[in-house]
Design an enzyme around this catalytic site. Structure first.
Site, mmCIF file in Angstrom:
data_model
loop_
_atom_site.group_PDB
_atom_site.id
_atom_site.type_symbol
_atom_site.label_atom_id
_atom_site.label_comp_id
_atom_site.label_asym_id
_atom_site.label_seq_id
_atom_site.Cartn_x
_atom_site.Cartn_y
_atom_site.Cartn_z
ATOM 1 N N GLU A 164 0.797 -1.224 0.000
ATOM 2 C CA GLU A 164 0.000 0.000 0.000
ATOM 3 C C GLU A 164 0.834 1.280 0.000
ATOM 4 O O GLU A 164 0.784 2.070 0.942
ATOM 5 C CB GLU A 164 -0.950 0.017 1.214
ATOM 6 N N GLU A 363 -5.193 -8.654 1.036
ATOM 7 C CA GLU A 363 -5.832 -8.212 2.282
ATOM 8 C C GLU A 363 -7.305 -7.980 2.030
ATOM 9 O O GLU A 363 -7.699 -7.323 1.059
ATOM 10 C CB GLU A 363 -5.273 -6.878 2.793
HETATM 11 O O1 IFM Z 1 -4.165 -2.747 9.262
HETATM 12 C C1 IFM Z 1 -4.132 -2.285 7.948
HETATM 13 C C2 IFM Z 1 -2.951 -2.867 7.212
HETATM 14 O O2 IFM Z 1 -1.759 -2.562 7.856
HETATM 15 C C3 IFM Z 1 -2.895 -2.295 5.822
HETATM 16 N N1 IFM Z 1 -4.149 -2.442 5.144
HETATM 17 C C4 IFM Z 1 -5.340 -2.048 5.833
HETATM 18 C C5 IFM Z 1 -5.385 -2.666 7.213
HETATM 19 C C6 IFM Z 1 -6.660 -2.229 7.940
HETATM 20 O O3 IFM Z 1 -6.659 -0.840 8.082
#
Ligand code: IFM
Length: 463
Positions: A164, A363
């Site tokens: 990210e 994710e």
């Molecule tokens: O916890 C975060 C993660 O570190 C990166 N993506 C989003 C998740 C939830 O906010």
């Protein structure tokens, strides 16, 4: 479709600063998140990652949980300040040893190690020297990648360069909602470019030292946007295409350069950078939680600046001063993020159509206010009946299968997160885990969502 496609990878994800703790053990240097979380007023309740889930010392127990759940893969990140405490120079062998043990422990349990090089814990010394807005940080990152690749490159199954970079660049340097907490829109755009450059340079570095045959990837958090065309175009450019285009197609989108011209002339892009950034990848990592609504601000009413994802602080959007973010209709998770599984199907199909690249959902998950209840039938006599998380994960896995059925080449799904953990500016107030962590005792309790996920892994069909 309710059956998982052949070879589909089911896993869970975490990140170093969010779970490891042991912030000063074995020679680890300070990161920007140590500095940020120890600065009063920046993180909810003054929480820090000093101890977190103590995964650094309890990783064997956590590996056993993953094996019990039947996971195919585990996505973790490597803490750069454990490997190079100041971000440069000789490796700290104790730091490398930890990841060595972790990788071996995964392989012993037949779980595929998926390693991310950067999930936001930049060594503080590199931030002191300029951070991601400085080109040298990208060069240092390539050295770090080579060190890690030399040590783990015979066993890691998939490498991810960055997690990210949108958050690292815009929340770190424009809105200040993340470490290092700077509010400098021009610096955020320089950070975008140097993160892209770090991606390209680190792939070159890894490929020159790795002896195994892993997949290579980067993970982006995509913004799936609803609303008026020009607002959607602008935010899509800053959020999605400013990473996708250089990494996959080459060069920056002309409209993004034009939209941000008053903020930066992008003179930090040097000859050869475009070629360096565009390295072959095997898989694109997709992080998805919700959608966002945008519209062109009328310039009169109070501007709605809250970003649906991390809406605190100043605007994270350099050059998009005429865009506002009205609230999305619910239902919502505990983060206030709207729940819209169809957005994930749409995103995967778009990425497939526009870039033809294999995809992996690296994710997806949800925070809800869980409750621990007594249950004599469960190990430890406690249970967490997190029906909302079960429904969220179920509906999103179904959305992935829909995309696969419609032709997208989606190779896996990682639930965020294995464990409740340090949720950045929200500290420990938001719980994303399928496994409950009691931060007082470090007890782990499998939530119903973990049991549901284990059933999915066992039957390879949506329960
Ligand atoms: O916890 C975060 C993660 O570190 C990166 N993506 C989003 C998740 C939830 O906010």
């Amino acid at each position: 479709m309710s059956a998982l496609p052949e070879g589909f990878v089911l896993g869970s994800a975490t990140a170093s600063y969010q779970v490891e703790g042991a912030a000063r053990e074995d020679g680890r240097g300070p990161s920007i998140w140590d500095t940020y979380s120890h600065t009063p007023g920046l993180v909810w309740n003054g929480d820090t990652g000093d101890v977190a889930c103590d995964h650094y010392d309890r990783y064997e127990q956590d590996l056993d949980i993953m094996a019990e759940l039947g996971l195919d893969a585990y996505r973790f990140s490597i803490a750069w300040p454990r490997i190079q405490p100041t971000g440069r120079g000789e490796p700290n062998l104790a730091g490398l040893d930890f990841y060595d043990r972790l990788v071996d422990g995964l392989l012993e349990r037949r779980i595929r190690p998926v390693a991310t090089l950067y999930h936001w814990d930049l060594p503080q010394a590199l931030e002191d020297a300029g951070g991601w807005p400085a080109r040298d940080t990208a060069l240092a990152f390539a050295d770090y990648a080579a060190i890690v690749g030399r040590r783990l490159g015979d066993r890691v199954g998939m490498w991810t360069t960055l997690n990210e970079p949108w958050c690292s660049a815009y929340l770190g340097y424009a809105s200040g909602a993340h470490a290092p907490g700077r509010r400098e829109p021009a610096a955020a755009l320089a950070a975008v470019h140097h993160l892209n450059l770090a991606h390209g340079l680190s792939l070159q570095a890894l490929r020159s030292v790795v002896t195994g045959t892993p997949d290579y990837s980067a993970t982006l958090n995509f913004h799936v946007l609803r609303g008026e065309d020009d607002a959607v175009r602008q935010i899509d450019g800053l959020a999605n295409r400013v990473f996708l285009q250089p990494m996959l197609e080459g060069g920056y989108p002309e409209d993004v350069l034009a939209d941000t011209a008053a903020v930066s002339d992008w003179s930090f892009v040097r000859d050869g950078d475009v070629e360096t950034i565009r390295q072959p990848i095997d898989v694109l990592g997709v992080n998805y939680y919700s959608t966002a609504r945008v519209r062109v601000w009328d310039g009169v009413s109070e501007r709605l600046t809250a970003d649906g994802h991390k809406g605190v602080g100043a605007s994270p959007w350099p050059g998009a001063e005429r865009v506002e973010f009205p609230p999305q209709p619910g239902p919502y998770t505990e983060m206030g993020w709207n729940i819209e599984p169809a957005g994930l199907t749409e995103l995967l199909l778009r990425l497939h159509r526009d870039h033809g690249v294999p995809l992996m959902v690296t994710e997806n998950g949800a925070a809800f206010a869980d409750e621990v209840v007594p249950d004599p039938t469960r190990p430890g006599g406690k249970a967490v009946h997190d029906e909302q998380r079960v429904a969220y994960v179920r509906d999103h896995v179904a959305a992935v299968l829909d995309a696969a059925e419609q032709g997208a080449d989606v190779r896996g799904y990682f639930v965020w997160s294995l464990l409740d953990n340090f949720e950045w500016g929200y500290g420990y107030s938001k719980r994303f885990g399928i496994v409950r962590v009691d931060y007082e005792t470090q007890e782990r309790i499998l939530k119903d969502s973990a049991l549901w996920f284990a059933e999915l892994a066992r039957t390879r069909r949506l329960p």
